[in-house]
Motif scaffolding. Structure first.
Motif, PDB file in Angstrom:
ATOM      1  N   SER A  71       0.836  -1.210   0.000  1.00 53.14           N
ATOM      2  CA  SER A  71       0.000   0.000   0.000  1.00 53.14           C
ATOM      3  C   SER A  71       0.864   1.250   0.000  1.00 53.14           C
ATOM      4  CB  SER A  71      -0.913   0.030   1.224  1.00 53.14           C
ATOM      5  OG  SER A  71      -1.791  -1.048   1.205  1.00 53.14           O
ATOM      6  N   PHE A  72       1.910   1.232   0.828  1.00 50.69           N
ATOM      7  CA  PHE A  72       2.824   2.372   0.898  1.00 50.69           C
ATOM      8  C   PHE A  72       3.545   2.563  -0.434  1.00 50.69           C
ATOM      9  CE2 PHE A  72       6.616   4.716   2.296  1.00 50.69           C
ATOM     10  CZ  PHE A  72       6.030   5.695   3.073  1.00 50.69           C
ATOM     11  N   ALA A  73       3.940   1.458  -1.061  1.00 51.89           N
ATOM     12  CA  ALA A  73       4.635   1.533  -2.349  1.00 51.89           C
ATOM     13  C   ALA A  73       3.722   2.098  -3.439  1.00 51.89           C
ATOM     14  CB  ALA A  73       5.159   0.160  -2.746  1.00 51.89           C
ATOM     15  N   VAL A  74       2.455   1.690  -3.450  1.00 53.25           N
ATOM     16  CA  VAL A  74       1.506   2.221  -4.442  1.00 53.25           C
ATOM     17  C   VAL A  74       1.287   3.713  -4.188  1.00 53.25           C
ATOM     18  CG1 VAL A  74      -0.893   2.157  -5.233  1.00 53.25           C
ATOM     19  CG2 VAL A  74       0.379   0.029  -4.955  1.00 53.25           C
ATOM     20  N   ALA A  75       1.109   4.090  -2.912  1.00 50.31           N
ATOM     21  CA  ALA A  75       0.968   5.512  -2.584  1.00 50.31           C
ATOM     22  C   ALA A  75       2.235   6.264  -2.985  1.00 50.31           C
ATOM     23  CB  ALA A  75       0.686   5.684  -1.096  1.00 50.31           C
ATOM     24  N   GLY A  76       3.383   5.647  -2.740  1.00 47.80           N
ATOM     25  CA  GLY A  76       4.657   6.248  -3.122  1.00 47.80           C
ATOM     26  C   GLY A  76       4.805   6.420  -4.619  1.00 47.80           C
ATOM     27  N   THR A 117      12.050  10.457  -1.311  1.00 49.69           N
ATOM     28  CA  THR A 117      13.162   9.576  -0.943  1.00 49.69           C
ATOM     29  C   THR A 117      12.713   8.531   0.060  1.00 49.69           C
ATOM     30  OG1 THR A 117      14.671  11.439  -1.277  1.00 49.69           O
ATOM     31  CG2 THR A 117      15.541   9.540  -0.103  1.00 49.69           C
ATOM     32  N   MET A 118      11.955   8.940   1.065  1.00 47.50           N
ATOM     33  CA  MET A 118      11.475   7.999   2.085  1.00 47.50           C
ATOM     34  C   MET A 118      10.561   6.940   1.470  1.00 47.50           C
ATOM     35  SD  MET A 118      12.993   9.098   4.619  1.00 47.50           S
ATOM     36  CE  MET A 118      13.639  10.538   5.382  1.00 47.50           C
ATOM     37  N   THR A 119       9.673   7.382   0.607  1.00 48.30           N
ATOM     38  CA  THR A 119       8.770   6.453  -0.076  1.00 48.30           C
ATOM     39  C   THR A 119       9.570   5.453  -0.889  1.00 48.30           C
ATOM     40  OG1 THR A 119       7.089   8.163  -0.202  1.00 48.30           O
ATOM     41  CG2 THR A 119       6.860   6.309  -1.700  1.00 48.30           C
ATOM     42  N   SER A 120      10.554   5.958  -1.603  1.00 47.28           N
ATOM     43  CA  SER A 120      11.375   5.097  -2.450  1.00 47.28           C
ATOM     44  C   SER A 120      12.158   4.084  -1.640  1.00 47.28           C
ATOM     45  CB  SER A 120      12.336   5.935  -3.279  1.00 47.28           C
ATOM     46  OG  SER A 120      11.608   6.809  -4.087  1.00 47.28           O
ATOM     47  N   LEU A 121      12.677   4.507  -0.487  1.00 50.16           N
ATOM     48  CA  LEU A 121      13.459   3.587   0.344  1.00 50.16           C
ATOM     49  C   LEU A 121      12.631   2.380   0.770  1.00 50.16           C
ATOM     50  CD1 LEU A 121      15.501   6.080   2.527  1.00 50.16           C
ATOM     51  CD2 LEU A 121      16.394   4.518   0.782  1.00 50.16           C
ATOM     52  N   GLY A 171      13.392  13.500 -14.789  1.00 48.64           N
ATOM     53  CA  GLY A 171      11.943  13.455 -14.603  1.00 48.64           C
ATOM     54  C   GLY A 171      11.313  12.301 -15.360  1.00 48.64           C
ATOM     55  N   VAL A 172      11.769  12.078 -16.603  1.00 44.68           N
ATOM     56  CA  VAL A 172      11.249  10.964 -17.406  1.00 44.68           C
ATOM     57  C   VAL A 172      11.641   9.627 -16.777  1.00 44.68           C
ATOM     58  CG1 VAL A 172      11.385   9.817 -19.654  1.00 44.68           C
ATOM     59  CG2 VAL A 172      11.149  12.307 -19.539  1.00 44.68           C
ATOM     60  N   ILE A 173      12.889   9.533 -16.297  1.00 38.49           N
ATOM     61  CA  ILE A 173      13.340   8.308 -15.631  1.00 38.49           C
ATOM     62  C   ILE A 173      12.493   8.057 -14.383  1.00 38.49           C
ATOM     63  CG2 ILE A 173      15.258   7.266 -14.336  1.00 38.49           C
ATOM     64  CD1 ILE A 173      17.151   8.734 -16.315  1.00 38.49           C
ATOM     65  N   LEU A 174      12.243   9.102 -13.624  1.00 36.29           N
ATOM     66  CA  LEU A 174      11.443   8.979 -12.410  1.00 36.29           C
ATOM     67  C   LEU A 174      10.007   8.570 -12.729  1.00 36.29           C
ATOM     68  CD1 LEU A 174      11.764   9.299  -9.378  1.00 36.29           C
ATOM     69  CD2 LEU A 174      11.093  11.680  -9.620  1.00 36.29           C
ATOM     70  N   LEU A 175       9.467   9.079 -13.820  1.00 36.28           N
ATOM     71  CA  LEU A 175       8.117   8.707 -14.250  1.00 36.28           C
ATOM     72  C   LEU A 175       8.053   7.216 -14.572  1.00 36.28           C
ATOM     73  CD1 LEU A 175       5.287   9.778 -14.850  1.00 36.28           C
ATOM     74  CD2 LEU A 175       6.061  10.291 -17.166  1.00 36.28           C
ATOM     75  N   ALA A 176       9.066   6.713 -15.267  1.00 39.14           N
ATOM     76  CA  ALA A 176       9.120   5.277 -15.590  1.00 39.14           C
ATOM     77  C   ALA A 176       9.227   4.441 -14.311  1.00 39.14           C
ATOM     78  CB  ALA A 176      10.291   4.993 -16.518  1.00 39.14           C
ATOM     79  N   ILE A 177      10.013   4.919 -13.344  1.00 38.38           N
ATOM     80  CA  ILE A 177      10.149   4.216 -12.065  1.00 38.38           C
ATOM     81  C   ILE A 177       8.805   4.183 -11.333  1.00 38.38           C
ATOM     82  CG2 ILE A 177      11.206   4.349  -9.768  1.00 38.38           C
ATOM     83  CD1 ILE A 177      13.699   5.564 -11.244  1.00 38.38           C
ATOM     84  N   ALA A 178       8.065   5.294 -11.367  1.00 40.81           N
ATOM     85  CA  ALA A 178       6.751   5.364 -10.711  1.00 40.81           C
ATOM     86  C   ALA A 178       5.785   4.353 -11.324  1.00 40.81           C
ATOM     87  CB  ALA A 178       6.182   6.782 -10.813  1.00 40.81           C
ATOM     88  N   VAL A 179       5.789   4.250 -12.652  1.00 39.68           N
ATOM     89  CA  VAL A 179       4.910   3.293 -13.330  1.00 39.68           C
ATOM     90  C   VAL A 179       5.282   1.865 -12.947  1.00 39.68           C
ATOM     91  CG1 VAL A 179       4.251   2.374 -15.593  1.00 39.68           C
ATOM     92  CG2 VAL A 179       4.359   4.848 -15.235  1.00 39.68           C
ATOM     93  N   LYS A 180       6.585   1.553 -12.925  1.00 38.85           N
ATOM     94  CA  LYS A 180       7.042   0.206 -12.564  1.00 38.85           C
ATOM     95  C   LYS A 180       6.677  -0.121 -11.121  1.00 38.85           C
ATOM     96  CE  LYS A 180      11.098  -2.791 -12.385  1.00 38.85           C
ATOM     97  NZ  LYS A 180      10.860  -3.342 -11.076  1.00 38.85           N
ATOM     98  N   LEU A 181       6.875   0.838 -10.235  1.00 35.03           N
ATOM     99  CA  LEU A 181       6.553   0.654  -8.823  1.00 35.03           C
ATOM    100  C   LEU A 181       5.061   0.380  -8.637  1.00 35.03           C
ATOM    101  CD1 LEU A 181       7.927   0.795  -6.046  1.00 35.03           C
ATOM    102  CD2 LEU A 181       7.430   3.227  -6.025  1.00 35.03           C
ATOM    103  N   THR A 183       2.863  -0.835 -10.968  1.00 33.80           N
ATOM    104  CA  THR A 183       2.460  -2.116 -11.558  1.00 33.80           C
ATOM    105  C   THR A 183       2.986  -3.304 -10.753  1.00 33.80           C
ATOM    106  OG1 THR A 183       4.338  -2.054 -13.086  1.00 33.80           O
ATOM    107  CG2 THR A 183       2.226  -1.217 -13.909  1.00 33.80           C
ATOM    108  N   THR A 184       4.159  -3.165 -10.147  1.00 31.33           N
ATOM    109  CA  THR A 184       4.733  -4.254  -9.339  1.00 31.33           C
ATOM    110  C   THR A 184       3.937  -4.471  -8.058  1.00 31.33           C
ATOM    111  OG1 THR A 184       6.941  -3.757 -10.176  1.00 31.33           O
ATOM    112  CG2 THR A 184       6.811  -5.071  -8.184  1.00 31.33           C
ATOM    113  N   ASN A 185       3.480  -3.410  -7.430  1.00 32.47           N
ATOM    114  CA  ASN A 185       2.862  -3.525  -6.106  1.00 32.47           C
ATOM    115  C   ASN A 185       1.342  -3.552  -6.111  1.00 32.47           C
ATOM    116  OD1 ASN A 185       5.109  -3.419  -3.967  1.00 32.47           O
ATOM    117  ND2 ASN A 185       5.692  -1.851  -5.445  1.00 32.47           N
TER     118      ASN A 185
END
Length: 190
Positions: A71-76, A117-121, A171-181, A183-185
């Motif tokens: 849940s935290f990862a999806v919110a993150g 950063t905290m969310t990502s950790l 920003g584009v790299i971070l957007l891709a990371i957000a999408v992966k995060l 879909t994974t969680n």
């Protein structure tokens, strides 16, 4: 010990994109101009301590309030999505008051070790081994320290256009990371 170079590099790049210290050079220069001296060493060490502490106790804090890591990862992923939108479009969705001093509060938290950063950790902890994340944090903090120490020179070399391009790329790299995060969680919640 489960040291894995791929995990270290991946976690390091994710943290690098989220911390966005290069994109923060204009903010750092502005802080330096307002207050004179920036405490680079202190800000770097405190940011590292905050990140490593949250890596270990963040999950317990979530359990205490009844939230699972998925849940935290999806919110993150939503937070990272909006941070990426800010970086790509050059807009500000959240603006904090201007700091009066360039000590721990504006630099270590929230500029370096902020909400993203905290969310990502915690999200990284769900996917990678802790020791690899710690190495990635240390590598990023060393880079943060170097940037804080030489922010004036970096700003002069890159110029406003160079800083803008770097910020948009991350920003584009971070957007891709957000999408992966996301879909994974999300599957863990459904």
């Amino acid at each position: 010990m489960n040291f894995d170079l791929k995990e270290i590099l991946t976690a390091g790049m994710i943290l690098f994109a989220i911390i966005d210290i290069i994109g923060s050079v204009p903010i750092i220069i502005d802080l330096r101009n307002k207050v004179g001296h920036i405490q680079s060493e202190k800000a770097s060490v405190v940011a590292a301590v905050i990140m490593i502490a949250f890596l270990f106790i963040g999950e317990e804090i979530l359990k205490l309030i009844g939230i699972d890591v998925n849940s935290f990862a999806v919110a993150g992923s939503f937070i990272l999505f909006f941070l990426a939108i800010e970086m790509i479009l050059g807009i500000t969705l959240y603006k904090d008051d201007a700091p009066e001093t360039a000590s721990i509060v504006p630099l270590a938290f929230p500029l370096i070790a902020g909400a993203g950063t905290m969310t990502s950790l915690l999200s990284l902890r769900a996917e990678y081994h802790v020791e690899n994340i710690i190495v990635a944090i240390i590598i990023n903090i060393i880079f943060v320290y170097i940037v804080l120490k030489s922010s004036r020179r970096i700003g002069a070399v890159l110029g406003k256009q160079g800083l803008a391009v770097i910020r948009k790329v991350f920003g584009v790299i971070l957007l891709a990371i957000a999408v992966k995060l996301f879909t994974t969680n999300i599957s863990g919640l459904l």
